[in-house]
Motif scaffolding. Structure first.
Motif, PDB file in Angstrom:
ATOM      1  N   PRO A 271      88.704   9.335  62.016  1.00  0.00           N
ATOM      2  CA  PRO A 271      89.430   8.263  61.308  1.00  0.00           C
ATOM      3  C   PRO A 271      90.833   8.042  61.878  1.00  0.00           C
ATOM      4  O   PRO A 271      91.845   8.257  61.201  1.00  0.00           O
ATOM      5  N   GLU A 272      90.890   7.616  63.125  1.00  0.00           N
ATOM      6  CA  GLU A 272      92.183   7.371  63.749  1.00  0.00           C
ATOM      7  C   GLU A 272      92.818   6.112  63.166  1.00  0.00           C
ATOM      8  O   GLU A 272      92.161   5.073  63.060  1.00  0.00           O
ATOM      9  N   PRO A 273      94.090   6.181  62.796  1.00  0.00           N
ATOM     10  CA  PRO A 273      94.746   5.015  62.186  1.00  0.00           C
ATOM     11  C   PRO A 273      94.652   3.735  63.001  1.00  0.00           C
ATOM     12  O   PRO A 273      94.519   2.649  62.438  1.00  0.00           O
ATOM     13  N   ARG A 274      94.698   3.832  64.328  1.00  0.00           N
ATOM     14  CA  ARG A 274      94.639   2.613  65.141  1.00  0.00           C
ATOM     15  C   ARG A 274      93.312   1.878  64.945  1.00  0.00           C
ATOM     16  O   ARG A 274      93.268   0.640  64.986  1.00  0.00           O
ATOM     17  N   VAL A 275      92.235   2.649  64.715  1.00  0.00           N
ATOM     18  CA  VAL A 275      90.927   2.043  64.484  1.00  0.00           C
ATOM     19  C   VAL A 275      90.823   1.537  63.047  1.00  0.00           C
ATOM     20  O   VAL A 275      90.304   0.441  62.795  1.00  0.00           O
ATOM     21  N   LEU A 276      91.323   2.310  62.103  1.00  0.00           N
ATOM     22  CA  LEU A 276      91.296   1.870  60.701  1.00  0.00           C
ATOM     23  C   LEU A 276      92.063   0.570  60.525  1.00  0.00           C
ATOM     24  O   LEU A 276      91.642  -0.314  59.767  1.00  0.00           O
ATOM     25  N   ASP A 277      93.175   0.429  61.220  1.00  0.00           N
ATOM     26  CA  ASP A 277      93.957  -0.808  61.133  1.00  0.00           C
ATOM     27  C   ASP A 277      93.155  -2.009  61.620  1.00  0.00           C
ATOM     28  O   ASP A 277      93.240  -3.101  61.046  1.00  0.00           O
ATOM     29  N   ARG A 278      92.366  -1.808  62.677  1.00  0.00           N
ATOM     30  CA  ARG A 278      91.563  -2.914  63.197  1.00  0.00           C
ATOM     31  C   ARG A 278      90.467  -3.305  62.209  1.00  0.00           C
ATOM     32  O   ARG A 278      90.222  -4.502  61.980  1.00  0.00           O
ATOM     33  N   PHE A 279      89.796  -2.314  61.622  1.00  0.00           N
ATOM     34  CA  PHE A 279      88.778  -2.625  60.612  1.00  0.00           C
ATOM     35  C   PHE A 279      89.403  -3.365  59.431  1.00  0.00           C
ATOM     36  O   PHE A 279      88.847  -4.349  58.929  1.00  0.00           O
ATOM     37  N   ALA A 280      90.554  -2.883  58.975  1.00  0.00           N
ATOM     38  CA  ALA A 280      91.222  -3.529  57.845  1.00  0.00           C
ATOM     39  C   ALA A 280      91.607  -4.964  58.183  1.00  0.00           C
ATOM     40  O   ALA A 280      91.447  -5.886  57.364  1.00  0.00           O
ATOM     41  N   GLY A 281      92.094  -5.186  59.397  1.00  0.00           N
ATOM     42  CA  GLY A 281      92.481  -6.525  59.808  1.00  0.00           C
ATOM     43  C   GLY A 281      91.316  -7.488  59.870  1.00  0.00           C
ATOM     44  O   GLY A 281      91.496  -8.696  59.695  1.00  0.00           O
ATOM     45  N   ASP A 282      90.102  -6.973  60.105  1.00  0.00           N
ATOM     46  CA  ASP A 282      88.913  -7.823  60.166  1.00  0.00           C
ATOM     47  C   ASP A 282      88.207  -7.952  58.820  1.00  0.00           C
ATOM     48  O   ASP A 282      87.110  -8.513  58.744  1.00  0.00           O
ATOM     49  N   GLY A 283      88.817  -7.415  57.771  1.00  0.00           N
ATOM     50  CA  GLY A 283      88.313  -7.662  56.423  1.00  0.00           C
ATOM     51  C   GLY A 283      87.232  -6.736  55.934  1.00  0.00           C
ATOM     52  O   GLY A 283      86.509  -7.080  54.979  1.00  0.00           O
TER      53      GLY A 283
END
Length: 318
Positions: free
Chosen positions: A210-222
């Protein structure tokens, strides 16, 4: 009693306590498997509940009979969907044990991504690196991940590694996507980038670490929910303090369980089922699988707050 005698007695007691803790962590807690139940309000309004079994970090070796027996019992939970977030293997000959153990679960709808210990066997490491040099990577011998992938997909599970798929489970539409393991820099989020289908009942993301950089991308895509493993919940935790490290850039407070990532996305991190054969210890962090009951959120998964679920153990096999 002389001061020297007091010192010796204190040292003996301390040494005995350390030995007892190591014995407990390696023999008892490491095998104290537990199934936890969590309710998470993440589905779009009007959706019916969805039961999801989250398994991760099995780290299987062929001779682990107790773990295999416990894993077989998970099928009795009758989930609607199985999510496997990687690190299934810990031995080059463990694929048959994983497939046979998950046998009945493989008959259910399932999705998966792999972790570093599906690709490479574990190897002996300096434990101090987890504290002083967490970005350090060492790889063991290659593992037969292609055989495991073939077995999973032949039984109907979907490989979400750099894939976006829309599936129907229990009458609900799920827009799902995943990335390869960010822990070893195999993630290529650009291959799945773009807004998730806003009309789906669940927008689900998968990653091993659960790397934050990846979580941020998922969150940004809804995406409404991302599921991950890798951390082992900290594996060696302290009472009233929790995880000492997460072995990634995720903060300690999210080392296991349900939390909120930003304003619009939920995160569930599994504490995992196994351990590396070179660190066969767990303390204040039992090995686990999680049965999540996903229910409709009044705001479609966009609610405020940091906690998004309540967890409690429901069954264990020792």
């Amino acid at each position: 009693m002389s001061a020297a005698s007091v010192v010796k007695k204190t040292a003996a007691v301390a040494a005995g306590s350390v030995v007892a803790c190591i014995g407990y962590a390696s023999i008892i807690e490491r095998n104290a498997f537990v199934t936890r139940e969590v309710t998470m309000p993440v589905l779009t309004p009007g959706s019916t509940p969805l039961r999801v079994l989250h398994i991760s970090d099995i780290h299987m070796r062929p001779n682990q009979r107790r773990k295999q027996a416990w894993l077989r019992e998970l099928a009795s939970l009758q989930p609607d969907l199985v999510v496997n977030t990687g690190d299934n293997l810990a031995h080059p000959k463990a694929v048959p044990a994983v497939v046979q153990t998950l046998g009945d679960l493989l008959s259910l709808p399932g999705v998966f991504v792999f972790g570093s210990n599906d690709y490479f066997a574990p190897r002996l490491k300096n434990p101090a690196n987890y504290l002083t040099n967490p970005s350090h990577r060492t790889f063991g011998q290659p593992l037969p991940w292609q055989d495991l992938r073939a077995a999973f997909t032949e039984r109907g599970w979907l490989d979400l590694t750099h894939n976006r798929r829309e599936i129907e489970v229990a009458g609900l539409r799920i827009a799902a996507a995943g990335v390869d393991d960010p822990h070893i820099k195999r993630d290529r989020y650009e291959t799945i980038a773009g807004p998730a289908d806003p009309t789906a009942n669940l927008r689900l993301g998968l990653t091993h670490s659960p790397e934050p950089r990846v979580l941020d991308r998922f969150a940004g895509d809804g995406y409404q929910l991302v599921m991950a493993g890798h951390t082992h919940g900290g594996q060696l935790c302290l009472p009233f303090y929790g995880a000492i490290v997460t072995n990634c850039d995720l903060d300690r407070s999210r080392a296991k369980g349900a939390s909120r990532w930003g304003a619009g996305m939920a995160l569930h991190v599994s504490a995992g089922i196994g351990t590396s054969p070179y660190a066969p210890l767990r303390f204040c962090c039992r090995p686990e699988a999680t049965l999540l009951t996903l229910v409709a959120a009044p705001t479609g998964g966009r609610g405020a707050g940091t906690r998004v679920g309540q967890s409690h153990p429901t069954a264990s096999v020792r």
